[in-house]
Design a protein around this motif. Structure first.
Motif, short mmCIF file in Angstrom:
data_model
loop_
_atom_site.label_atom_id
_atom_site.label_comp_id
_atom_site.label_asym_id
_atom_site.label_seq_id
_atom_site.Cartn_x
_atom_site.Cartn_y
_atom_site.Cartn_z
N SER A 46 45.66 66.07 33.23
CA SER A 46 46.31 66.99 34.17
C SER A 46 45.27 67.82 34.94
O SER A 46 45.56 68.93 35.39
N MET B 220 42.58 69.43 34.11
CA MET B 220 41.98 70.63 33.54
C MET B 220 40.58 70.27 33.06
O MET B 220 40.36 69.16 32.57
N ASP C 9 49.36 76.53 46.64
CA ASP C 9 50.74 76.06 46.59
C ASP C 9 51.70 77.11 47.14
O ASP C 9 52.70 77.45 46.54
N GLY D 59 49.90 68.87 28.95
CA GLY D 59 48.86 68.78 29.96
C GLY D 59 48.05 70.05 30.10
O GLY D 59 46.96 70.04 30.66
N ASP D 60 48.58 71.17 29.60
CA ASP D 60 47.87 72.44 29.78
C ASP D 60 47.18 72.83 28.49
O ASP D 60 47.77 72.75 27.41
N LEU E 197 49.37 77.33 33.11
CA LEU E 197 48.40 78.09 33.91
C LEU E 197 48.14 77.47 35.27
O LEU E 197 47.85 78.15 36.23
N MET E 198 48.25 76.14 35.32
CA MET E 198 47.78 75.46 36.52
C MET E 198 48.93 74.83 37.29
O MET E 198 49.94 74.45 36.71
N THR E 199 48.71 74.66 38.57
CA THR E 199 49.73 74.03 39.41
C THR E 199 50.03 72.61 38.94
O THR E 199 51.16 72.14 39.05
N THR E 200 49.01 71.96 38.38
CA THR E 200 49.20 70.57 37.97
C THR E 200 50.12 70.42 36.77
O THR E 200 50.54 69.32 36.44
N THR E 201 50.41 71.52 36.07
CA THR E 201 51.27 71.38 34.88
C THR E 201 52.66 71.97 35.09
O THR E 201 53.47 71.97 34.17
#
Lengths: 268, 800
Positions: A180, A182, A219, B689-690, B739-743
């Motif tokens: 993801s 990170m 975003d 994912g985080d 925490l992140m946009t990707t998650t």
């Protein structure tokens, strides 16, 4: 590069810890955290230099490197501007710091908070030190701009994958990317750093500011209007980032440090 | 012939760099070198051949990154590129007929996956083993003569690769690590640790590659030589890389490289080659400089009888001063630990471990045996959790063979295994596992007839254990004998039997371990008996003790013994520890503040002292919570909301409240009562994912302080696991962070699944969240900070 010692900028750690001025308990906490972290530091960085140019296709801006790699984003394109070269950069404090932070989290939530803040201050300082070193290698008349990281502005975090393949930083510095996007180890920074070909004033601690204020959108979220910009994972900038933040009344806004107006933030 | 027929008997030569030479031949940045095996086989073969002509007799196949992770988008399968790689290598050997065929070897090259293994990154250990296994099977099919696991900068990944190699082939396995100048891997492991682990896992040769030039490898090589008898490999870079005109160049030329390689040879290197920046000239000159030389005597003679165990930091050696093994992670007689094991509260177990290390333990014993519990699952989780917070070695303590195997497999390093005994069944079960996973084993002096009541009887069992171990290929250096302490209260000869066994084994160079405190069962003032017996045993030569490092008298006995025996040279440690003894004897902080004030001021030790004082005054624990702790937390929460208090004060207050709760729990536990009625249950997780969990941890502590029972699922949690936990615990509220946009997508998916399967309320938070985001993805509530999370929970459960 591996340099075990990193200057500990306590004021920055306190700022990331969101401590108010003169909070002695918070000061003691970040001091204690630094003592626990300093022997766990295994900092490393890698940087690759590329020629670059900004291109636009179908209304989308890209920064294209001379090896064919493309990064997408209007903010990134604005950042690179007319620079003809840039560094792709990655740095990490190493996985032992992650382990130490987990140790602190098990022991005490206050220690964990102080540890996170201290490690964030350390990686930022380390990145600044690395940039100074890169700056020294540049010919006269060239200088480095501040760092611009994936996830910053409209540069998609997913482009970390491209950046990581360019840098090969798992091999070189042990910095990896999760599915993801990170970074692991967590206390790490990746960025591009534009190399400016013109002589212009450096962006340092309020001396001069060559870059326009930037209200950063992530975003659709205006970070300048949010609760601050303390997370390295989210926003990774060099020391003068407050100068470009539109939230001028932010309680954590970095003031021009009276006692730390050394050359630390000047890439010369 | 096998490469083993030559290994250690004559010098062998690896080739040099492949990647940099492919780049020179046109490989573009970002392009996978392994694909060139298929698309540019002639180029790869000609590079190989140039090395063979230079004198290399072991070729590294061009398969460094040939794993399914890296190959997935290449359009080629792992098997495609591995088979092609070996065709190229064979073609190169065929092109140089003057080299004898029996001295030509193709090594299947396995490099790092490019991922960090969990818990440091997101690649599960088992998946890493599977990735390597696929490549190994392809290599075997392609006719590999040996496997080279190389450029390993993480012991855990190296273990995955070695296991995959051993489990999927029967060909020799060589392992080389990449250290920094200080002799550390990226995960912090020392040279000795990496070498001991690789040797334990069955590597046939170990050594160094990449990262450093030959001069620095020559300096580090003696450290490897000091702990292993295995032949040593050196494939250094052509010096350290520097950047010049935007290009990476290496600083050591071929002549200088070869000179240093002679030094590497003298320090014990017997398999020589090169890595980044080297070319055929480097290999040719190295081969010329060392032509006709036999492996240096230092590389092949003398048995290095080193008994040591490792985590992923520095090794712990037996026989170089007493070794302390913390005994407290063992549920026998410990109600709080039992409860933690049943609840899966790994934080509690980690705290027990860290406390013991802080008090001076070198190794942590880990026992998770509890009736009705899945010991295999719990032991593995405990081992994983402890290894996520400390690189110290662990002693895996179980009599469940399945749990033993799984824990040994997952362990990062060379563990101590507790235990085997003289029973046939025990030895038949334990020794194969110890051999496969490279553990040192505790051997108990008991057999089918029980524990002999003479020293001779116990020594005979020790002999049986050592002899049988040897049949499994386990060296006596990897056996640590426990003479077994039986209580002196039933037979006054018991202590002297132990002392006699320890002395006799010391005479033979066999190391010993003992659970010292068993000596005092049934007696009052056990600490006095234990510490005196401990000192007697150490004087007799006891190598290590399983003991409580938080016992002041035991630690005093240990430190005094070290000072008196010379193990603590100049009494430095003793003086450092006890110079301020008088000042330290205040017995902890006196209660100067009320519990309310202590929490508001964020003073944890004062909070503990004030709680003790209230308990001594027979204050009801519920009154302590309702009249002191909750009002204090409310005050801090209000101040935080109004910005008169800041994050540090909030966290420190939370810590102070937690120390108060710890004291209350101890009181309840000491009173033999069941745990006080639990509050309402909340499931808490960082979404799939985080991996950032600081915010989640703060919320957890605050919720717990307000009396909620928090089921903490940790980070990187799949949606299905969250749903399962909500159903199992019948939780009415779920907290999710990202925490992140990707998650955020993972958070949305989790919310959808929760909606489908449960009726729980869903509260979300994390740096990337906003009220609008929360609404858009279907959450019931959004908490911008931990105090808001408490307020939300109070509204859900108490209507406040």
């Amino acid at each position: 590069m591996s340099e075990e010692q990193i200057y500990f900028n306590k004021q920055e750690a306190l700022r990331y810890f969101r401590a108010r001025q003169g909070d002695e308990q918070a000061e003691a906490a970040v001091d204690a955290a630094y003592q626990k972290l300093k022997n766990e530091l295994q900092p490393r960085f890698t940087a690759k230099r590329f020629g670059c140019r900004v291109i636009e296709e179908n209304g989308i801006s890209y920064v294209q490197l001379d090896n064919g790699t493309r990064f997408q984003g209007n903010a990134l394109a604005r950042y690179v501007g007319d620079a003809r070269a840039l560094y792709v950069f990655g740095a990490t404090l190493g996985s032992r710091v992650d382990t130490a932070l987990r140790r602190m989290a098990i022991t005490s939530v206050a220690e964990a908070g102080a540890g996170q803040a201290t490690a964030t201050a350390l990686i930022e300082t380390y990145c600044d030190d690395c940039c100074r070193m890169l700056q020294k290698k540049l010919p006269e008349g060239q200088r480095l701009k501040w760092r611009f990281s994936p996830g910053y502005g409209d540069w998609p975090l997913e482009e970390q994958r491209i950046l990581f393949s360019v840098l090969d930083c798992a091999h070189t510095i042990g910095l990896t990317l999760t599915k993801s996007c990170m970074m692991a180890p967590v206390k790490s920074v990746t960025a591009v750093i534009a190399i400016l070909n013109r002589k212009e004033p450096a962006a340092v601690n309020g001396v001069r500011n060559p870059d326009p204020p930037l209200n950063i959108k992530e975003d659709g979220k205006n970070l300048a209007d949010s609760e601050g910009c303390g997370e390295t994972e989210r926003v990774s900038l060099s020391e003068n980032k407050c100068l470009r933040c539109g939230k001028i009344n932010c309680e954590f806004r970095r003031t021009v440090p009276a006692n730390d107006a050394t050359d630390r933030s000047e890439f010369t | 012939m096998s490469v083993l027929d030559f290994l250690g008997k004559e010098l062998l030569y690896f080739d040099g760099a492949m990647g940099t030479r492919l780049q020179a031949a046109g490989l573009r940045p970002g392009e996978l070198p392994e694909v060139w095996n298929v698309t540019h086989g002639d180029v790869v073969a000609s590079i190989h051949a140039s090395y063979v002509r230079a004198g290399a007799n072991i070729l590294k196949s061009n398969t460094f990154g040939a794993n399914a992770l890296k190959m997935q988008e290449s359009g080629y399968s792992v098997e495609d590129v591995v088979l092609a790689a070996f065709q190229n290598a064979r073609a190169a050997f065929d092109a140089v007929p003057e080299m004898p065929a029996e001295r030509k070897f193709c090594a299947l090259d396995l490099g790092p996956t490019g991922k960090l293994l969990a818990p440091f990154g997101d690649l599960p250990f088992a998946e890493a083993v599977s990735l390597y296994a696929e490549t190994v099977r392809a290599g075997v099919k392609a006719g590999a003569d040996l496997i080279l696991v190389e450029t390993m900068s993480d012991t855990y990944e190296a273990k995955a690769a070695i296991l995959a190699a051993k489990e999927n082939s029967s060909i020799p396995v060589f392992v080389t690590f990449t250290f920094d100048k200080g002799g550390k891997l990226l995960n912090g492991a020392d040279v000795e640790t990496a070498v001991l682990m690789a040797e334990g896992l069955g590597a046939d040769a170990v050594g160094f590659n990449c990262g450093l030039g030959p001069d620095l490898v020559a300096q580090l090589l003696p450290r490897a030589r000091a702990v292993t008898n295995l032949p040593l490999i050196a494939n250094p870079n052509a010096g350290l890389p520097v950047e010049k005109d935007g290009k990476t160049i290496f600083t050591t030329g071929p002549e200088e490289f070869a000179d240093y390689m002679l030094e590497v040879y003298r320090e014990g290197g017997s398999v020589l080659g090169g890595c980044c920046g080297t070319d055929p000239d480097y290999i040719r000159l190295t081969a010329e400089r060392t032509k006709g030389l036999q492996p240096a005597a230092s590389a092949i003679s003398g048995d290095r009888f080193v008994t040591a165990v490792t985590g992923y930091g520095a090794p712990v050696y037996f026989g170089r001063g007493p070794v302390l093994i913390g005994e407290r992670i063992n549920p026998t007689g410990k109600p709080l630990l039992k409860e933690a094991l049943r609840n899966g509260d790994m934080d509690y177990i980690c705290r027990l471990g860290l406390e013991q290390l802080d008090h001076g333990a070198h190794i942590l014993d880990v026992n998770a045996g509890l009736p009705g519990l899945d010991e295999k699952a719990v032991l593995c989780r405990a081992v994983n959790s402890l290894q996520a917070v400390t690189p110290a070695p662990l002693e895996i303590d179980t009599s469940d063979y399945e749990a033993m195997e799984q824990a040994l497999r997952l362990y990062n390093g060379k563990p101590l295994l507790n235990s085997v005994n003289g029973k046939e069944e025990s030895m038949a079960k334990v020794f194969p596992l110890a051999k496969k996973y490279g553990a040192a084993v505790v051997g108990l002096c008991l057999d089918e007839n029980g524990i002999p009541d003479t020293a001779e009887g116990r020594l005979a069992i020790a002999e049986t254990i050592l002899r049988t171990a040897a049949r499994y290929g386990i060296s006596p250096k990897d056996i640590v004998i426990d003479p077994l302490a039986l209580t002196v209260s039933t037979d006054s000869r018991n202590p002297s039997i132990d002392i006699e066994v320890i002395e006799a084994l010391k005479e033979k160079g066999i190391h010993t371990v003992m659970g010292v405190s068993n000596i005092s069962f049934g007696l009052p003032n056990r600490d006095a008996v234990n510490s005196t017996f401990f000192a007697m045993s150490l004087a007799a030569g006891l190598s290590s003790a399983i003991m409580n490092p938080q016992s002041q008298r035991m630690m005093e006995a240990y430190r005094a013994y070290c000072a008196l025996s010379g193990a603590d040279e100049g009494c430095k440690d003793f003086v450092a520890r006890y110079a301020d003894t008088l000042k330290a004897k205040t017995g902890g902080a006196a209660a100067e503040y009320t519990l309310y004030d202590a929490i508001v001021k964020g003073m944890a030790e004062q909070g503990r002292a004030a709680t003790k004082k209230l308990l001594e005054a027979k204050t009801d624990p519920l009154d302590i919570i309702n009249q002191y702790i909750i009002p204090a937390l409310n005050t801090v929460g209000d101040g935080f909301g109004k910005k008169t208090l800041f994050l540090p004060q909030l966290l420190m207050a939370a810590d102070a409240a937690r120390t108060a709760f710890d004291e209350l729990k101890k009181q309840v536990s000491a009173g033999g009562q069941e745990n006080a009625a639990r509050g309402d249950t909340i499931v808490l997780a960082v979404v799939k994912g985080d991996i950032h969990d600081i915010g989640k941890n703060i919320v957890k502590v605050l919720w717990e302080n307000y009396g909620y029972h928090v089921v903490d699922l940790g980070k990187d949690v799949p949606a299905a696991s969250v749903v399962e936990a909500v159903e199992t615990h019948r939780a009415k509220l779920v907290g999710l962070t990202a925490l992140m946009t990707t998650t955020v997508a993972a958070m949305e998916e989790t919310i959808h699944l929760l909606r489908e399967e449960t009726e729980a309320k869903i509260l979300v938070g994390g740096a990337v969240m906003t009220q609008e985001y929360a609404e858009a993805i279907g959450a019931d509530g959004y908490a911008p900070d931990a105090v808001a999370a408490v307020e939300y929970a109070n509204r859900v459960f108490k209507g406040k």
